[in-house]
Structure formats: C-alpha cells, structure tokens
Scaffold this active site. Structure first.
Site, PDB file in Angstrom:
ATOM      1  N   GLU A   1      -5.172   9.164   9.401  1.00 22.81           N
ATOM      2  CA  GLU A   1      -3.869   9.225   9.845  1.00 22.81           C
ATOM      3  C   GLU A   1      -3.455  10.132  11.106  1.00 22.81           C
ATOM      4  OE1 GLU A   1      -0.660   8.911   7.198  1.00 22.81           O
ATOM      5  OE2 GLU A   1      -2.146   7.422   6.017  1.00 22.81           O
TER       6      GLU A   1
ATOM      7  N   HIS B   1      -8.322   3.555   3.943  1.00 22.33           N
ATOM      8  CA  HIS B   1      -8.467   4.229   5.116  1.00 22.33           C
ATOM      9  C   HIS B   1      -9.777   4.164   5.489  1.00 22.33           C
ATOM     10  CE1 HIS B   1      -4.565   5.359   4.114  1.00 22.33           C
ATOM     11  NE2 HIS B   1      -4.318   6.218   5.199  1.00 22.33           N
TER      12      HIS B   1
ATOM     13  N   CYS C   1     -11.091   3.016  -0.508  1.00 23.20           N
ATOM     14  CA  CYS C   1     -10.006   3.674  -0.238  1.00 23.20           C
ATOM     15  C   CYS C   1      -9.756   2.806   1.133  1.00 23.20           C
ATOM     16  CB  CYS C   1     -10.156   4.891   0.061  1.00 23.20           C
ATOM     17  SG  CYS C   1      -8.417   5.482   1.017  1.00 23.20           S
TER      18      CYS C   1
ATOM     19  N   ASP D   1       0.931  -1.248  -0.086  1.00 23.38           N
ATOM     20  CA  ASP D   1       0.070  -0.088   0.054  1.00 23.38           C
ATOM     21  C   ASP D   1       1.093   1.169   0.096  1.00 23.38           C
ATOM     22  OD1 ASP D   1      -2.594   1.568   0.234  1.00 23.38           O
ATOM     23  OD2 ASP D   1      -1.750   1.907   2.455  1.00 23.38           O
ATOM     24  N   SER D   2       0.282   2.468  -0.345  1.00 20.45           N
ATOM     25  CA  SER D   2       1.005   3.597  -0.094  1.00 20.45           C
ATOM     26  C   SER D   2       1.502   3.869   1.462  1.00 20.45           C
ATOM     27  CB  SER D   2      -0.077   4.756  -0.504  1.00 20.45           C
ATOM     28  OG  SER D   2      -1.102   4.845   0.064  1.00 20.45           O
TER      29      SER D   2
ATOM     30  N   CYS E   1      -3.862  -0.971  -1.889  1.00 20.07           N
ATOM     31  CA  CYS E   1      -4.126   0.235  -2.279  1.00 20.07           C
ATOM     32  C   CYS E   1      -5.104   0.384  -3.459  1.00 20.07           C
ATOM     33  CB  CYS E   1      -2.767   0.987  -2.651  1.00 20.07           C
ATOM     34  SG  CYS E   1      -2.856   2.629  -2.946  1.00 20.07           S
TER      35      CYS E   1
HETATM   36  N1  DGL Z   1      -3.899   3.781  -0.152  1.00 21.19           N
HETATM   37  C1  DGL Z   1      -4.607   4.697  -0.753  1.00 21.19           C
HETATM   38  C2  DGL Z   1      -5.966   4.149  -1.387  1.00 21.19           C
HETATM   39  O1  DGL Z   1      -6.326   3.301  -0.994  1.00 21.19           O
HETATM   40  C3  DGL Z   1      -4.969   5.811   0.197  1.00 21.19           C
HETATM   41  C4  DGL Z   1      -3.859   6.529   0.457  1.00 21.19           C
HETATM   42  C5  DGL Z   1      -3.094   7.516  -0.377  1.00 21.19           C
HETATM   43  O2  DGL Z   1      -3.748   8.615  -1.018  1.00 21.19           O
HETATM   44  O3  DGL Z   1      -2.109   6.961  -0.635  1.00 21.19           O
HETATM   45  O4  DGL Z   1      -6.413   4.813  -2.427  1.00 21.19           O
END
Ligand code: DGL
Length: 267
Positions: free
Chosen positions: A151, A184, A182, A9-10, A72
């Site tokens: 976050e 989060h 997403c 993931d990011s 992600c």
């Molecule tokens: N992991 C990203 C997503 O699911 C969210 C956080 C980001 O913007 O990197 O789209």
C-alpha cells in the site's frame, strides 16, 4: 448490453484479480468494489469480515452483475460458503483455484502458503490442499507486514527485502511451491522470487482464478460474445476515490480510471 462481472475486495489489492480478468477476458465489462473505508479485513474477526462481505456482495448484486468474484483471500477463506448460500448469482473465490494449481505444480509434495492473519488462522488452505492430496506437507505463515508495504508502494528495495526474508527464510529449501494467498502479494513477486530462489514455483491466485471464471461463465452460457473489447468498466470505493486512483496506477498501470464513492453501510 451484457451484464458485467462483479469483483470485490477489502480495498485496492483485488485490482490484481481485476487486472487478470481484463487481460484474459477483454470482452467482459467489470464492476469493481474496493472497501477502502474498512480495509484491512485480514486483521479483523471472522464475524465482522462476514458482515462486510455480505454488504459488498449486496452492493454489486444491486448493480446487476452476472457473477461475483471474491478477489479478497480473507473473505474467500472465511466467508465464501455463507455468501454462496445467500447470493442470487454464482460466487467464486480465490482459495480453491490456488490450491488446485499448487497441488498440480508441486513435485516434492511440499507446499507453502502465505496470507493475512485471518486467512492463515482459518486453516482453509491446508484443509483444501489435504482434500486434494492427503500426502502433501504444508507450511503456513501470516505475513502481516506485506499489505502495508504494498500500500506504501514499497515493491522493491531494502525494506521489502528484509520483510520477505524475515517471514520466508524458514520456507526456503522446505517447500517447492508457494501459494501467494493474499491479493497484495503478487505485487511483491520479484522480491519473494529473489528470496525463495528459482527452485520454488510461486502460485498467484489472481491468475488462477480467471481460468475458473472463464470456465464457469462458459458453462452457464454467460460469456460475452460481442467479440469486441469492453470499455464500460466501473470502479467503486467506500472512501477517497483520489487515493484509489493513485494506487490503481500502480496495480493496473492505467491513468484516470473512473472511480465513484458509495456508502457501503447502506447495503
Ligand atoms: N484483500 C486482503 C486479502 O487478500 C488483504 C488486505 C486486507 O487485509 O484486507 O486477504
């Protein structure tokens, strides 16, 4: 030893997917990479996200994983096809499973989708949903404040409530199913549920993808069959492991997971 499942993931958000894999497939080891040095991906160009995704996948492949789970949504939305072409192991993203579950769940054929700016502007959700059922009406919205709220650990209370209302009031009464597109957003589930009311079914991609992961591993004969709970999970980040550990407490409910730092630019 059986090979691990690679998840990336990011940043920390993909731990919602890791959590589900650990819960539903306890015999599997995971190797998680969170690109904490370059997060967020959701506000970046498709070209840059594509480049990052290839590096993330490369790192995990070098670790010897048997499957790549793209936790992600942003990468799943804009870089999955490219990754699948390049990868030597199967690659699975979160978009399709979320869409399939939503299409099954909607009674009024009205689905809402929320995600990052990059995910929403990719148009992948409406495209995938329409392929599954052309009669479904779809409303999409980017909710860029949700990621920083999570976050910051703001999962309940006045501020997330106001943000959720600001983004989602126009969805209320217009959709009966809402895809949390997403990593989060499942962390804000309680607040989103309060706003949307119990008439709306929330689709959590992190839960849905595990069903597909299990099925794919079974089909390819890659399921671990020790019958014992795995305990060699590894976590890697591209910046400050301590911050990740703190956040992991919130996402995984676990203290002191082992986290190592790598230089992702080398991959
Ligand atoms: N992991 C990203 C997503 O699911 C969210 C956080 C980001 O913007 O990197 O789209």
């Amino acid at each position: 030893m059986d090979k691990a499942i690679g998840i990336f993931d990011s940043g920390i958000g993909g731990l919602t997917v890791a959590r589900e894999i650990l819960r539903q497939l306890p015999q599997e080891n995971i190797i998680y990479f969170g690109d904490t040095a370059r997060v967020p991906y959701g506000t970046k160009s498709a070209k840059l996200v594509g480049k990052y995704a290839v590096q993330d996948a490369h790192f995990l492949t070098e670790c010897g994983v048997k499957l790549l789970v793209v936790a992600c949504n942003t990468v799943s939305a804009i870089g999955l096809r490219e990754l699948s072409h390049q990868s030597s192991v199967p690659v699975i993203g979160v978009v399709e499973s979320g869409c399939r579950t939503a299409v099954k769940a909607t009674k009024e054929k009205k689905i809402g989708v929320i995600g990052t700016e990059a995910t929403i502007s990719s148009g992948i959700y409406p495209k995938t949903i329409k392929e599954l059922d052309p009669d479904v009406q779809i409303m999409c919205k980017a909710c860029p404040l949700f990621v920083p709220l999570v976050e910051e650990g703001r999962l309940d209370g006045e501020i997330p409530h106001l943000a959720v209302r600001a983004y989602l009031s126009s969805f209320k009464d217009e959709v009966d199913t809402l895809i949390l597109g997403c990593t989060h957003y499942p962390m804000l589930r309680t607040v989103i549920e309060k706003e949307m009311g119990n008439r709306t079914t929330l689709i959590d991609s992190s839960k849905e993808i595990v069903i597909e992961v299990k099925e794919l591993l079974r089909k390819k004969g890659l399921l671990t069959s020790t019958g014992q709970a795995a305990n060699s999970h590894r976590y890697f980040v591209s910046d400050d492991p301590e911050k990740f550990k703190k956040m992991a407490r919130l996402f995984l409910g676990e203290e002191n997971i082992p986290v190592e730092e790598i230089n992702i630019e080398e991959y």
